[in-house]
Motif scaffolding. Structure first.
Motif, short mmCIF file in Angstrom:
data_model
loop_
_atom_site.label_atom_id
_atom_site.label_comp_id
_atom_site.label_asym_id
_atom_site.label_seq_id
_atom_site.Cartn_x
_atom_site.Cartn_y
_atom_site.Cartn_z
N ARG A 2 27.86 -19.54 11.79
CA ARG A 2 28.01 -18.96 13.13
C ARG A 2 28.76 -19.90 14.07
O ARG A 2 29.61 -19.47 14.84
CB ARG A 2 26.63 -18.64 13.71
N LYS A 3 28.44 -21.19 13.98
CA LYS A 3 29.09 -22.16 14.86
C LYS A 3 30.59 -22.23 14.59
O LYS A 3 31.41 -22.21 15.51
CB LYS A 3 28.43 -23.54 14.66
N LEU A 4 30.95 -22.29 13.31
CA LEU A 4 32.36 -22.39 12.94
C LEU A 4 33.09 -21.07 13.20
O LEU A 4 34.26 -21.07 13.60
CB LEU A 4 32.49 -22.78 11.46
N ALA A 5 32.41 -19.95 12.95
CA ALA A 5 33.05 -18.65 13.16
C ALA A 5 33.41 -18.45 14.63
O ALA A 5 34.47 -17.91 14.94
CB ALA A 5 32.12 -17.53 12.68
N VAL A 6 32.54 -18.89 15.52
CA VAL A 6 32.83 -18.79 16.95
C VAL A 6 34.03 -19.67 17.31
O VAL A 6 34.92 -19.27 18.06
CB VAL A 6 31.60 -19.21 17.78
N LYS A 7 34.07 -20.87 16.73
CA LYS A 7 35.13 -21.83 17.05
C LYS A 7 36.50 -21.36 16.58
O LYS A 7 37.50 -21.51 17.28
CB LYS A 7 34.80 -23.19 16.42
N TYR A 8 36.57 -20.79 15.36
CA TYR A 8 37.87 -20.46 14.76
C TYR A 8 38.19 -18.96 14.80
O TYR A 8 39.14 -18.53 14.15
CB TYR A 8 37.90 -20.96 13.31
N HIS A 9 37.40 -18.17 15.51
CA HIS A 9 37.64 -16.73 15.53
C HIS A 9 39.04 -16.45 16.10
O HIS A 9 39.47 -17.08 17.07
CB HIS A 9 36.58 -16.03 16.40
N PRO A 10 39.78 -15.52 15.49
CA PRO A 10 41.14 -15.20 15.94
C PRO A 10 41.23 -14.83 17.41
O PRO A 10 42.23 -15.11 18.06
CB PRO A 10 41.52 -14.02 15.04
N ASP A 11 40.19 -14.20 17.95
CA ASP A 11 40.21 -13.83 19.37
C ASP A 11 40.24 -15.05 20.27
O ASP A 11 40.73 -14.98 21.40
CB ASP A 11 38.99 -12.97 19.71
N LYS A 12 39.69 -16.16 19.77
CA LYS A 12 39.68 -17.40 20.55
C LYS A 12 40.92 -18.25 20.29
O LYS A 12 41.19 -19.20 21.02
CB LYS A 12 38.43 -18.22 20.24
N ASN A 13 41.64 -17.93 19.22
CA ASN A 13 42.81 -18.72 18.83
C ASN A 13 43.99 -17.79 18.54
O ASN A 13 44.50 -17.76 17.41
CB ASN A 13 42.49 -19.57 17.59
N PRO A 14 44.42 -17.00 19.51
CA PRO A 14 45.50 -16.05 19.26
C PRO A 14 46.79 -16.74 18.81
O PRO A 14 47.24 -17.69 19.44
CB PRO A 14 45.68 -15.35 20.62
N GLY A 15 47.35 -16.26 17.70
CA GLY A 15 48.60 -16.80 17.20
C GLY A 15 48.49 -18.11 16.44
O GLY A 15 49.49 -18.64 15.96
N ASP A 16 47.28 -18.64 16.30
CA ASP A 16 47.07 -19.91 15.60
C ASP A 16 46.81 -19.62 14.12
O ASP A 16 45.72 -19.24 13.72
CB ASP A 16 45.88 -20.66 16.21
N LYS A 17 47.83 -19.79 13.30
CA LYS A 17 47.73 -19.48 11.88
C LYS A 17 46.73 -20.39 11.16
O LYS A 17 46.02 -19.96 10.25
CB LYS A 17 49.10 -19.60 11.21
N LYS A 18 46.67 -21.66 11.56
CA LYS A 18 45.73 -22.59 10.93
C LYS A 18 44.29 -22.16 11.21
O LYS A 18 43.44 -22.20 10.32
CB LYS A 18 45.97 -24.01 11.44
N ALA A 19 44.02 -21.77 12.45
CA ALA A 19 42.68 -21.31 12.79
C ALA A 19 42.34 -20.02 12.03
O ALA A 19 41.22 -19.84 11.57
CB ALA A 19 42.57 -21.07 14.30
N GLU A 20 43.33 -19.15 11.88
CA GLU A 20 43.11 -17.90 11.15
C GLU A 20 42.78 -18.17 9.69
O GLU A 20 41.87 -17.56 9.12
CB GLU A 20 44.37 -17.03 11.24
#
Length: 297
Positions: free
Chosen positions: A26-44
């Protein structure tokens, strides 16, 4: 095939409990969720790996099979099994039991894709899988946490009303069942997990269901005793101040705190610390009286 250390991806020990795995995911999913990192391929990409790791480690059966493969994971491609259930790997071999219906093929299928279900020319249909869980956050005031409130959640094709019960705590996660990603092959949809944040209050500090706050107390009331009116979240309350009360004295107001989330009719306590205030603008008459008191005292 590259060996994927799912424990390392989630940042947990191999002996981690299911709760530990759930919290880490849950902690990591919140951090790297696409909605929080729009356009960030590494985060995706990181988000995909997190979900893949959680899919295996959160399922006891899949986790057991993953643990048994260990470092040999990358050696076991999905082709080349014969009807006897044994595959040669350059001098080593791996056996599986044909009676292990469903779980074993499901495990390989989740990693290699649906083609992994084709053992010895016998094609199996892809298993049903739950859809992806979605993550969201909302922020409320302490007053709203006290009284209970609602929030509207906007999904792609619908608007949902989220009811927040009195006593909800900061960091609490609410689950809206099957409001997440679409399931695979007829499987159930994922869930929507909403983390609730309660904003800090200018007056009250919350510890569990108890509330702590300060109240000014006049010097004469502290000396002679009397009544002090304090304002709580839902009402005003008059408390007795004994004569000779010192500054920083704390009074307990029983069941005047936050409602218990599981039983809102029950409440925590409130603790008020009195802070003695000294009058700044004294008249000459007041000064004379205080001087006489000081001499006689």
């Amino acid at each position: 095939m590259e060996y994927k250390d799912y424990y390392k991806i989630l940042g947990v020990d191999k002996k981690a409990s299911q709760d530990d795995i759930k919290k880490a995911f849950r902690k990591l999913a919140v951090k790297y969720h696409p909605d929080k990192n729009p356009g960030d391929k590494k985060a995706e990409e990181k988000f995909k790996k997190i979900n893949e790791a959680n899919d295996v480690l959160s399922d006891p059966a899949k986790r057991t099979k993953y643990d048994s493969l260990g470092e040999n994971w990358q050696q076991h491609q999905y082709g080349g099994f014969n009807h006897g259930g044994r595959r040669n790997t350059g001098g080593s071999s791996y056996s599986y039991s044909s009676s292990d219906e469903g779980g074993f093929s499901d495990f390989f299928e989740s990693i290699f894709g649906s083609s992994a279900a084709n053992f010895g020319g016998s094609r199996r249909t892809s298993s049903q899988r739950k859809g992806e869980d979605y993550q969201a956050e909302t922020t409320i005031s302490l007053e709203e946490a006290f009284q209970g409130t609602t929030r509207q959640v906007n999904l792609t094709n619908q608007k949902l009303n989220l009811k927040l019960r009195p006593g909800i705590a900061d960091g609490q996660i609410l689950r809206m069942k099957e409001k997440g990603g679409q399931g695979f092959n007829g499987g159930p949809n994922g869930d929507l997990l909403i983390t609730v944040h309660v904003s800090p209050h200018h007056k009250f500090t919350r510890k569990g269901d108890d509330l702590y706050f300060d109240a000014p107390l006049g010097a004469m009331t502290a000396i002679l005793g009397g009544k002090l009116t304090v304002q709580l979240l839902d009402k005003s309350l008059s408390i007795n101040i004994p004569a000779g009360t010192d500054s920083d004295k704390t009074f307990r107001l029983k069941e005047m705190g936050m409602p218990e989330y599981s039983n809102p009719k029950q409440r925590g306590d409130a603790y008020v610390r009195v802070v003695i205030t000294v009058p700044k603008n004294l008249s000459e008459r007041d000064r004379e009286l205080l001087s006489q008191l000081s001499v006689t005292g």
